[in-house]
Scaffold this motif. Structure first.
Motif, PDB file in Angstrom:
ATOM      1  N   ILE A 151       0.848  -1.193   0.000  1.00  0.00           N
ATOM      2  CA  ILE A 151       0.000   0.000   0.000  1.00  0.00           C
ATOM      3  C   ILE A 151       0.883   1.242   0.000  1.00  0.00           C
ATOM      4  O   ILE A 151       1.825   1.342   0.774  1.00  0.00           O
ATOM      5  N   GLU A 152       0.542   2.189  -0.882  1.00  0.00           N
ATOM      6  CA  GLU A 152       1.308   3.429  -0.974  1.00  0.00           C
ATOM      7  C   GLU A 152       0.359   4.621  -0.855  1.00  0.00           C
ATOM      8  O   GLU A 152      -0.674   4.672  -1.520  1.00  0.00           O
ATOM      9  N   LEU A 153       0.713   5.579  -0.006  1.00  0.00           N
ATOM     10  CA  LEU A 153      -0.049   6.813   0.134  1.00  0.00           C
ATOM     11  C   LEU A 153       0.375   7.745  -0.992  1.00  0.00           C
ATOM     12  O   LEU A 153       1.546   8.110  -1.103  1.00  0.00           O
TER      13      LEU A 153
ATOM     14  N   LEU B 279      -7.787  11.000   1.175  1.00  0.00           N
ATOM     15  CA  LEU B 279      -6.453  10.461   0.969  1.00  0.00           C
ATOM     16  C   LEU B 279      -6.534   9.404  -0.121  1.00  0.00           C
ATOM     17  O   LEU B 279      -7.374   8.511  -0.064  1.00  0.00           O
ATOM     18  N   LEU B 280      -5.660   9.502  -1.119  1.00  0.00           N
ATOM     19  CA  LEU B 280      -5.638   8.550  -2.224  1.00  0.00           C
ATOM     20  C   LEU B 280      -4.483   7.572  -2.020  1.00  0.00           C
ATOM     21  O   LEU B 280      -3.338   7.988  -1.823  1.00  0.00           O
ATOM     22  N   PHE B 281      -4.804   6.290  -2.044  1.00  0.00           N
ATOM     23  CA  PHE B 281      -3.840   5.216  -1.856  1.00  0.00           C
ATOM     24  C   PHE B 281      -3.782   4.378  -3.120  1.00  0.00           C
ATOM     25  O   PHE B 281      -4.709   4.395  -3.930  1.00  0.00           O
ATOM     26  N   SER B 282      -2.711   3.607  -3.271  1.00  0.00           N
ATOM     27  CA  SER B 282      -2.668   2.607  -4.329  1.00  0.00           C
ATOM     28  C   SER B 282      -2.195   1.293  -3.717  1.00  0.00           C
ATOM     29  O   SER B 282      -1.359   1.281  -2.821  1.00  0.00           O
ATOM     30  N   GLU B 283      -2.781   0.211  -4.211  1.00  0.00           N
ATOM     31  CA  GLU B 283      -2.418  -1.137  -3.773  1.00  0.00           C
ATOM     32  C   GLU B 283      -2.470  -2.039  -4.991  1.00  0.00           C
ATOM     33  O   GLU B 283      -3.527  -2.188  -5.599  1.00  0.00           O
ATOM     34  N   LYS B 284      -1.333  -2.590  -5.352  1.00  0.00           N
ATOM     35  CA  LYS B 284      -1.241  -3.475  -6.517  1.00  0.00           C
ATOM     36  C   LYS B 284      -1.852  -2.816  -7.755  1.00  0.00           C
ATOM     37  O   LYS B 284      -2.698  -3.385  -8.432  1.00  0.00           O
ATOM     38  N   ALA B 285      -1.457  -1.583  -8.016  1.00  0.00           N
ATOM     39  CA  ALA B 285      -1.890  -0.802  -9.184  1.00  0.00           C
ATOM     40  C   ALA B 285      -3.379  -0.445  -9.177  1.00  0.00           C
ATOM     41  O   ALA B 285      -3.902   0.030 -10.170  1.00  0.00           O
ATOM     42  N   LYS B 286      -4.070  -0.667  -8.057  1.00  0.00           N
ATOM     43  CA  LYS B 286      -5.466  -0.260  -7.921  1.00  0.00           C
ATOM     44  C   LYS B 286      -5.514   0.913  -6.963  1.00  0.00           C
ATOM     45  O   LYS B 286      -4.867   0.901  -5.923  1.00  0.00           O
ATOM     46  N   GLU B 287      -6.269   1.948  -7.320  1.00  0.00           N
ATOM     47  CA  GLU B 287      -6.404   3.102  -6.441  1.00  0.00           C
ATOM     48  C   GLU B 287      -7.658   2.974  -5.596  1.00  0.00           C
ATOM     49  O   GLU B 287      -8.682   2.493  -6.058  1.00  0.00           O
ATOM     50  N   PHE B 288      -7.536   3.427  -4.352  1.00  0.00           N
ATOM     51  CA  PHE B 288      -8.705   3.569  -3.495  1.00  0.00           C
ATOM     52  C   PHE B 288      -8.494   4.798  -2.639  1.00  0.00           C
ATOM     53  O   PHE B 288      -7.394   5.341  -2.560  1.00  0.00           O
ATOM     54  N   ASN B 289      -9.573   5.279  -2.030  1.00  0.00           N
ATOM     55  CA  ASN B 289      -9.445   6.491  -1.225  1.00  0.00           C
ATOM     56  C   ASN B 289     -10.117   6.313   0.125  1.00  0.00           C
ATOM     57  O   ASN B 289     -10.958   5.441   0.307  1.00  0.00           O
ATOM     58  N   VAL B 290      -9.700   7.160   1.053  1.00  0.00           N
ATOM     59  CA  VAL B 290     -10.257   7.180   2.398  1.00  0.00           C
ATOM     60  C   VAL B 290     -10.620   8.622   2.704  1.00  0.00           C
ATOM     61  O   VAL B 290      -9.791   9.526   2.525  1.00  0.00           O
TER      62      VAL B 290
END
Length: 149
Positions: free
Chosen positions: A59-61, A118-129
């Motif tokens: 996971i990357e912020l 906050l936008l995160f990426s995990e395994k080339a998929k983006e998600f936000n919190v």
């Protein structure tokens, strides 16, 4: 077969929402505004994210959306991140320069004054919190320049 697919879809949705909730519980977001002490020295917002535990290595912020601005994060260490937002106030205006003020139309109207995404990426998929209550720190007022005699 339909029931199995529905069950699988439900499990995936629950795991995604529980991941977002776990992230919300392990981070604290705050910001402070600043103004340079000299005319044209700039102004901005420093947006901080402090984690209780390091993010999983997958996971990357990536970015923050705050008050209509969308800027990338700088990693200070495994638990601390900062996004430096340059605002329009107190900027030196020169022809042909990029002021590096990044605005974002994304969710600018749906966010409250102290809310951020906050936008995160995990395994080339983006998600936000979505963070509902960002803490404000006291404003930084940098001193003016020393007089030249």
């Amino acid at each position: 077969m339909k029931q199995l697919l529905l069950l699988l879809f439900s499990i995936i949705m629950i795991s995604c929402s529980s991941q977002k909730k776990a992230l919300q519980e392990t981070l604290q977001a705050s910001y402070e505004t600043w103004v340079a002490g000299v005319r044209g020295g700039g102004s901005g917002i420093n947006f901080y994210v402090d984690l209780k535990t390091p993010l999983h290595k997958e996971i990357e912020l990536k970015k923050v959306i705050f008050r209509g601005y969308e800027v990338p994060f700088e990693k200070i260490d495994d638990l601390h991140f900062v996004a430096r937002i340059k605002t329009e106030g107190n900027q030196q205006k020169q022809d042909g320069t990029d002021s590096q003020i990044y605005t974002s139309p994304k969710n600018a109207l749906t966010l409250g004054e102290n809310e951020a995404i906050l936008l995160f990426s995990e395994k080339a998929k983006e998600f936000n919190v979505k963070i509902k209550q960002v803490t404000e720190k006291p404003m930084l007022e940098y001193p003016s320049a020393k007089p030249k005699f």
